[in-house]
Design an enzyme around this catalytic site. Sequence first.
Site, short mmCIF file in Angstrom:
data_model
loop_
_atom_site.label_atom_id
_atom_site.label_comp_id
_atom_site.label_asym_id
_atom_site.label_seq_id
_atom_site.Cartn_x
_atom_site.Cartn_y
_atom_site.Cartn_z
N ARG A 115 0.64 10.22 0.78
CA ARG A 115 1.02 11.22 1.79
C ARG A 115 2.20 12.06 1.34
O ARG A 115 2.49 13.09 1.94
CB ARG A 115 1.39 10.53 3.10
CG ARG A 115 0.21 9.85 3.71
CD ARG A 115 0.59 9.09 4.94
NE ARG A 115 -0.48 8.18 5.24
CZ ARG A 115 -0.61 7.54 6.38
NH1 ARG A 115 0.28 7.70 7.34
NH2 ARG A 115 -1.61 6.73 6.57
N GLU A 159 0.87 -1.18 0.00
CA GLU A 159 0.00 0.00 0.00
C GLU A 159 0.90 1.23 0.00
O GLU A 159 1.52 1.56 1.01
CB GLU A 159 -0.91 0.01 1.24
CG GLU A 159 -1.77 1.26 1.31
CD GLU A 159 -2.50 1.42 2.65
OE1 GLU A 159 -2.76 0.39 3.34
OE2 GLU A 159 -2.78 2.57 3.02
N LYS A 194 -11.25 -1.69 6.19
CA LYS A 194 -10.09 -1.40 7.04
C LYS A 194 -10.63 -0.86 8.36
O LYS A 194 -11.56 -0.05 8.34
CB LYS A 194 -9.23 -0.36 6.32
CG LYS A 194 -8.14 0.30 7.15
CD LYS A 194 -7.32 1.23 6.26
CE LYS A 194 -6.38 2.08 7.10
NZ LYS A 194 -5.37 2.77 6.28
N THR A 239 -4.16 6.04 1.62
CA THR A 239 -4.48 7.40 2.05
C THR A 239 -5.26 8.16 0.97
O THR A 239 -5.00 9.32 0.68
CB THR A 239 -3.23 8.20 2.49
OG1 THR A 239 -2.38 7.36 3.27
CG2 THR A 239 -3.62 9.39 3.36
#
Length: 217
Positions: A51, A47, A135, A75
């Site tokens: 960011r 993943e 998640k 994100t």
Amino acid sequence: MATHLPTTSVADIVRLGPVIPVLAFETAEQGEHVSRALYAGGVKVLEITLRTAAGLDAIQRASRIAPDIAVGVGTITKPEQCALAKQAGAQFGVSPGLTREMHDASIEAGLPLLPGVMTPSDIILAMELGYEIVKFFPAVPAGGIAMLNAFHGPFPTLKFCPTGGITPESATNFLALPNVVCVGGSWLTPKAALAAQDWAEVTRLARAASELSRPVR
Ligand code: 3PG
């Protein structure tokens, strides 16, 4: 054009390994080194978060490493990021939360989504939209194992990928829960190892993570 596997489902992705490394890279080059080191350690699902500005380039490079690597974008906080990440080669997306707009954008982009939830209302929205795997974020600050056990009563069929605050030591306990399919975490890429370009250490941590046991579900 990025080379990558055909779109698959989140159910297939979470079966690729017990730990999804959550990654943030300073440069695309760093991302490529780390992704190769993780893959060498047996981690086939990544993943790579948005960011940092290097995120999309790192996704593109990582998705070319091997035909059997599954690179996801992490994100996702804005709907439009789904199409951008898909274009870069991401095979799935992970978000800290969920809105209908984000759901629609992921469908439109053809990007299977692992959406973040933290409350029963979040879960109900996710289930209304058809998600069977979500998640749980931020897992430890939001209640950790006790919270996952509490969710199992009202939502017995829902599966979770808890992420946030999980350690190599606690991962095994999370993975033993009946409603956990895998865990996410950043511990495979310690800042010191990245600063020292110690890719062998990343491979060592990846190997240990990929060998964590989890019950077959
Ligand atoms: C994050 O928020 O960075 C991810 O969820 C990973 O959390 P962690 O750094 O606590 O593993």
